[in-house]
Design a protein around this motif. Sequence first.
Motif, PDB file in Angstrom:
ATOM      1  N   SER A 135      14.565  30.159  85.287  1.00 30.80           N
ATOM      2  CA  SER A 135      13.496  29.749  86.091  1.00 30.80           C
ATOM      3  C   SER A 135      13.047  30.818  87.118  1.00 30.80           C
ATOM      4  CB  SER A 135      14.324  28.383  86.933  1.00 30.80           C
ATOM      5  OG  SER A 135      15.348  29.120  87.757  1.00 30.80           O
ATOM      6  N   LYS A 141       8.741  23.224  86.359  1.00 28.92           N
ATOM      7  CA  LYS A 141       7.740  22.289  86.312  1.00 28.92           C
ATOM      8  C   LYS A 141       8.419  21.144  87.407  1.00 28.92           C
ATOM      9  CE  LYS A 141       5.748  22.583  81.919  1.00 28.92           C
ATOM     10  NZ  LYS A 141       5.311  21.681  80.702  1.00 28.92           N
ATOM     11  N   LYS A 143       7.890  17.326  89.903  1.00 24.66           N
ATOM     12  CA  LYS A 143       7.238  16.264  90.124  1.00 24.66           C
ATOM     13  C   LYS A 143       7.216  15.707  91.529  1.00 24.66           C
ATOM     14  CE  LYS A 143       7.857  11.355  88.853  1.00 24.66           C
ATOM     15  NZ  LYS A 143       7.806  10.604  89.986  1.00 24.66           N
ATOM     16  N   PHE A 180      11.092  16.640  84.037  1.00 20.37           N
ATOM     17  CA  PHE A 180      10.769  17.667  85.115  1.00 20.37           C
ATOM     18  C   PHE A 180      11.968  18.294  85.511  1.00 20.37           C
ATOM     19  CE2 PHE A 180       7.212  14.697  85.376  1.00 20.37           C
ATOM     20  CZ  PHE A 180       6.060  15.854  85.640  1.00 20.37           C
ATOM     21  N   GLN A 181      11.899  19.730  85.937  1.00 12.17           N
ATOM     22  CA  GLN A 181      13.231  20.416  86.538  1.00 12.17           C
ATOM     23  C   GLN A 181      13.489  20.011  87.817  1.00 12.17           C
ATOM     24  OE1 GLN A 181      10.638  22.423  84.763  1.00 12.17           O
ATOM     25  NE2 GLN A 181      11.770  23.906  83.602  1.00 12.17           N
ATOM     26  N   ILE A 264       7.005  27.780  91.218  1.00 14.05           N
ATOM     27  CA  ILE A 264       6.380  26.276  90.607  1.00 14.05           C
ATOM     28  C   ILE A 264       5.323  26.717  89.971  1.00 14.05           C
ATOM     29  CG2 ILE A 264       5.849  24.092  91.526  1.00 14.05           C
ATOM     30  CD1 ILE A 264       7.068  24.552  94.215  1.00 14.05           C
ATOM     31  N   ASN A 265       5.502  26.248  88.560  1.00 10.47           N
ATOM     32  CA  ASN A 265       4.174  26.348  87.577  1.00 10.47           C
ATOM     33  C   ASN A 265       3.544  25.201  87.669  1.00 10.47           C
ATOM     34  OD1 ASN A 265       5.434  28.847  86.737  1.00 10.47           O
ATOM     35  ND2 ASN A 265       6.585  27.944  84.852  1.00 10.47           N
ATOM     36  N   GLU A 266       3.792  23.885  87.864  1.00  7.40           N
ATOM     37  CA  GLU A 266       3.246  22.879  87.804  1.00  7.40           C
ATOM     38  C   GLU A 266       3.720  21.638  88.864  1.00  7.40           C
ATOM     39  OE1 GLU A 266       2.461  21.055  83.865  1.00  7.40           O
ATOM     40  OE2 GLU A 266       2.045  22.712  83.036  1.00  7.40           O
ATOM     41  N   ASP A 268       2.853  17.827  89.344  1.00 12.96           N
ATOM     42  CA  ASP A 268       2.349  16.466  88.752  1.00 12.96           C
ATOM     43  C   ASP A 268       1.325  16.877  87.530  1.00 12.96           C
ATOM     44  OD1 ASP A 268       3.962  15.245  90.797  1.00 12.96           O
ATOM     45  OD2 ASP A 268       2.276  15.158  92.276  1.00 12.96           O
ATOM     46  N   PHE A 269       1.677  17.629  86.755  1.00 15.12           N
ATOM     47  CA  PHE A 269       0.848  18.024  85.568  1.00 15.12           C
ATOM     48  C   PHE A 269      -0.437  19.038  85.947  1.00 15.12           C
ATOM     49  CE2 PHE A 269       2.697  13.961  84.486  1.00 15.12           C
ATOM     50  CZ  PHE A 269       3.854  14.555  83.480  1.00 15.12           C
ATOM     51  N   LYS A 271      -1.602  22.763  86.994  1.00  7.88           N
ATOM     52  CA  LYS A 271      -1.239  24.098  86.724  1.00  7.88           C
ATOM     53  C   LYS A 271      -1.346  24.552  88.249  1.00  7.88           C
ATOM     54  CE  LYS A 271      -1.469  28.267  84.353  1.00  7.88           C
ATOM     55  NZ  LYS A 271      -2.124  29.235  83.105  1.00  7.88           N
TER      56      LYS A 271
END
Length: 306
Positions: A135, A141, A143, A180-181, A264-266, A268-269, A271
């Motif tokens: 990570s 990802k 949420k 999600f993670q 944090i890459n994303e 809630d979908f 990017k």
Amino acid sequence: MNESQWIWKDGDLVAWKDATTHVLSHTLHYGNSVFEGVRAYPTKRGLAIFRLEAHTKRLLDSAKIVAIDCPFGYEELCKAQIDILRANAFSGKESVYLRPLIYLGYGSMGIAHWNAPVHTIVACWEWGNYLGEESLSKGIKVKTSSFRRNSANSSLSKAKVAANYLNSQMARYEAHKCGFQECLLLDENGMVAEGSGECVFIVKDKTLITPPWDNTLKSITQESVIALARIEGIEVVQRHITRDEVYSADEAFFVGTAAEIVPINELDFRKIGESKPLTHFLQEKFFSMVRGEDERFCDYLTYIKE
């Protein structure tokens, strides 16, 4: 988990397997205990505890907030954390996580807690990054949770108390089951609060932005990253953040004792950003700080070698 040999309990060293408590201990039933998460990092001078004094002060502040009279003082608790690291004789090649805990034991039952005996432990074990070593480089990802962060109107949000973390557990469970993670919790006003066990930063136009402490735990890692960024000449602003600001941020990351600094890459979908130069810069500087390589922050470290 990686078991170690000894746990400090009420002033004595107890073998890991013998550090038990009764099933009718008050805290087990009603959730009133306070704890800290602390890390010791390998340095050229051996293991060093990061921000020992700040963590110990917050532990005692938490106990006072939830009306637990800890039988050990500040100096004794600092010494206990140093002593347990020495007793376990870790190799000094891996970081070690410490868990001080003040809890209510066996002796009374019912909501009234003030007659229950108070116990104190410090456990420690070798533990890598909480969200996984990958990570740190690959990011995660996230949420937005359907749960709200505990309100200051209904809980003691400045205490690091076990009962508060049911909220975090349920939020993280929801995120996990959705693939999600990690999760991001909003406060009761819909503003960004924190992760299930981390604080959040965003980057916009080279400015580092993080929520204020009015409805979050005052994070020691967050405070350290703010100090690090400012000494490096990075503009830092503490203000309320909306969820859609995170969507459109240039970068975003979580910080915490267990998580360290995780991109944090994303959310809630959506990017977030094309690259993460400031996140990775702060990661590099943070690990230099905690490993004793940055003399500007030497006061943050407590070395355990005698």
